[in-house]
Design a protein around this motif. Structure first.
Motif, short mmCIF file in Angstrom:
data_model
loop_
_atom_site.label_atom_id
_atom_site.label_comp_id
_atom_site.label_asym_id
_atom_site.label_seq_id
_atom_site.Cartn_x
_atom_site.Cartn_y
_atom_site.Cartn_z
N ILE A 295 0.85 -1.18 0.00
CA ILE A 295 0.00 0.00 0.00
C ILE A 295 0.89 1.23 0.00
N ARG A 297 0.80 5.36 -0.39
CA ARG A 297 -0.02 6.57 -0.57
C ARG A 297 0.76 7.55 -1.42
N GLY B 148 -4.39 1.78 5.50
CA GLY B 148 -3.45 2.22 4.49
C GLY B 148 -4.09 3.01 3.36
N TYR B 149 -5.40 2.83 3.18
CA TYR B 149 -6.09 3.52 2.10
C TYR B 149 -6.85 4.76 2.57
N THR B 150 -6.68 5.14 3.83
CA THR B 150 -7.39 6.34 4.30
C THR B 150 -6.48 7.56 4.16
N SER B 151 -7.07 8.73 4.31
CA SER B 151 -6.30 9.97 4.11
C SER B 151 -5.38 10.24 5.30
N GLY B 152 -4.46 11.17 5.12
CA GLY B 152 -3.51 11.51 6.17
C GLY B 152 -4.19 11.97 7.45
#
Lengths: 298, 272
Positions: A295, A297, B148-152
């Protein structure tokens, strides 16, 4: 047609055995990022201890089995206490070297404790061909192999529930994701490592027992670890389902290749087919079939 | 409100930290956090803020760091003698710089790992989970997505929420503003303030964003190359000429060009 099915089935059964060994690798790799080269020797050591206890004390197998679990937990504890604890945050290659050393130590200790002769592990597992399959479908299937497949299925189910639903399982996955953060929320890495090595030891015991029941407990058992490597590359180092599916593919693949491709190249494909397959996989899909997607970002 | 006279929940006395046996990072840092206070630890990159926090939470060992001198007392107990998980059990937890959520776990699972050290039963943990969701409604919406796929911002909330699940008395908050939009930074600090008021959690927060930190903190310390060079009430620090010039970006005579900043000035005034 029956011959083809028979080949596939026997491949699947052999694959289950590979899967069981690979499973132990995955567990330790997931939780600590260590590629445990000693996993194969752990299978041998567990089976040796199991057979040794039964041979020397004459205890019935369930008691000897539980005692062997105790021994494997002790091994896990000792590995953490005397090896891993001192190597926190070292390079993966150093930890890998350590597990090679560990493999030799375990092999030697097993030899000293239980002797180097081939042991028969007779715990009343079913053997011979399944009459039912032979009578009704005219297909030859070993009972032991069916039994092994069942055991593997149960084990995987148990591990899946353990990892997904329990507090310890969640902590194990947390450690696999981020050591530092796991430490910061109060997860003790030492405890987790003992647990994960114990579970890997238990899986090794099951795998070693099944292999041992099939072909006797002997030191060549530790070499099956090498067959687990292509399984891991195929399935992905971090995936439990990957270890299972990878094992099955390798098992079936090498049997089919031996019979249908073998004659054209002079045979003996079975020994290296798995590695060729792994090599091809590394080129196309290096993280394996089920390897964790990284993963990232952006 | 004079919080310096209250009981200290944490006192750091003249500690020295060395990494890898050679790199001296902290050269005698002392600070106290009063019970129920919000204390800001300010300074530039590499000043030693994170190292100080990790010394307190005893996470230095994993990075080959070592407290070689001085003592750290959490509620009167020597921190160095405790393991990180003992500290969490006693109510001192760190939220690390850069969030460090467990990427492959869902938000809810992340929060539950925070309750790992607790032994008071599933019902109590469930209750606290609801409380965290009340503070961070956004986490409730994302509860089943992988962290892991969420925003900061969501990850920062998740990290703070996770710490909250351990029922802490004190949270060591490392750089909560990192990489977040100004609006989100305010939102996070508002929640910190609220947690401090309603739950009585003390905070020691390391920040580069001096402006925001000093508005929410009650007391501040300024670190420079491993030494505390200035400390005082947040209000006093905000009005200090040097802090204004070096950390808030406004000099006494309004905005100034960096060309005119005299570096010897602060050496002379602070390290004399």
């Amino acid at each position: 047609m029956e011959f083809l099915i028979e080949t596939i089935l026997s491949g699947l059964m052999a694959g289950v055995m590979y899967s069981l060994v690979a499973l132990g690798f995955v567990l330790i790799f997931k939780a600590s990022g260590i590629f445990n080269f000693a996993q194969g020797v752990m299978c041998l050591f567990a089976a040796l201890t199991f057979a040794g206890i039964m041979e020397k004390t004459g205890l019935p197998w369930p008691i000897a089995f539980v005692m062997t679990i105790g021994v494997m937990v002790f091994v896990a504890w000792a590995v953490e206490r005397f090896v891993l604890r001192h190597l926190v945050n070292q390079e993966p290659i150093i930890l890998f070297m350590v597990t090679i050393g560990l493999a030799y130590v375990l092999e030697g200790v097993g030899d000293i404790l239980w002797g180097s002769d081939v042991k028969v592990l007779d715990i009343g597992l079913p053997s011979g061909a399944s009459d039912y399959m032979l009578d009704n479908f005219n297909i030859y299937v070993e009972k032991l192999e069916v039994f092994a497949a069942l055991i593997a299925a149960v084990l995987v189910g148990f591990l899946a529930i353990f990892f997904q639903k329990t507090r310890i399982g969640r902590a194990l996955r947390a450690v696999a994701d981020d050591h530092q953060a796991a430490l910061s929320v109060g997860i003790s890495l030492q405890t987790i490592w003992v647990i994960v090595w114990s579970v890997a030891g238990f899986v090794a015991l099951v795998a070693g027992t099944l292999w041992g029941a099939k072909s006797g407990v002997q030191f060549s058992l530790s070499l099956i670890a090498l067959k687990a490597l292509p399984v891991l590359i195929l399935g992905g180092f971090t995936s439990i389902p990957g270890a299972i599916v990878g094992g099955l593919i390798i098992g079936v693949g090498e049997k089919l290749a031996e019979i249908y491709v073998g004659p054209f190249v002079g045979g003996a494909i079975e020994n290296w087919f798995a590695y060729m397959l792994a090599l091809a996989f590394l080129l196309v899909r290096p993280q394996g079939l089920f390897g964790e997607r990284i993963i990232e970002r952006v | 409100m004079n919080e310096t006279s209250a009981n200290p929940i944490l006192s750091v006395n003249n500690i020295e930290v060395i990494y890898d046996h050679v790199i001296l990072v902290l050269k005698g840092v002392s600070l106290t956090v009063p019970e129920g206070g919000i204390v800001a630890l300010l300074g530039a990159n590499g000043a030693g803020k994170t190292t100080t926090l990790k010394a307190v939470s005893n996470l230095l060992g994993a990075e080959r760091g070592d407290v070689t001198k001085g003592a750290i007392l959490f509620e009167g107990e020597e921190v160095q003698a405790l393991s990180p998980n003992d500290l969490v059990k006693r109510g001192c937890i760190q939220v690390m710089e850069g969030r460090h959520c467990f990427g492959h776990l869902t938000i809810e699972e992340n929060l539950l790992t925070g309750a790992y050290t607790r032994r008071d039963g599933a019902a109590a943990i469930r209750q606290d989970l609801d409380k965290v969701y009340a503070y961070f409604p956004r986490l409730k919406e994302r509860r089943s997505s992988q962290a892991g796929y969420t925003s900061g911002g969501e990850q920062q909330m998740c990290a703070i929420g996770r710490a909250l699940m351990s029922r802490p008395k004190m949270i060591l908050l490392d750089e909560p503003s990192m990489g977040l939009a100004p609006q989100l930074v305010e939102e996070i600090f508002e929640i910190v303030k609220e947690l401090n008021r309603k739950e009585g959690v003390s905070f020691l927060l390391a920040e580069q964003n001096t402006n925001v930190a000093l508005r929410y903190a009650t007391y501040g310390y300024i670190l420079e190359s491993g030494r505390i060079v200035l400390d005082g009430d947040a209000k006093a620090l905000r009005e200090n000429e040097d802090v204004k010039e070096f950390y808030l970006g406004v000099g006494g005579e309004g905005r100034r060009s960096f060309r005119n900043v005299k570096h010897y000035k602060r050496r002379k005034r602070w390290l004399a």
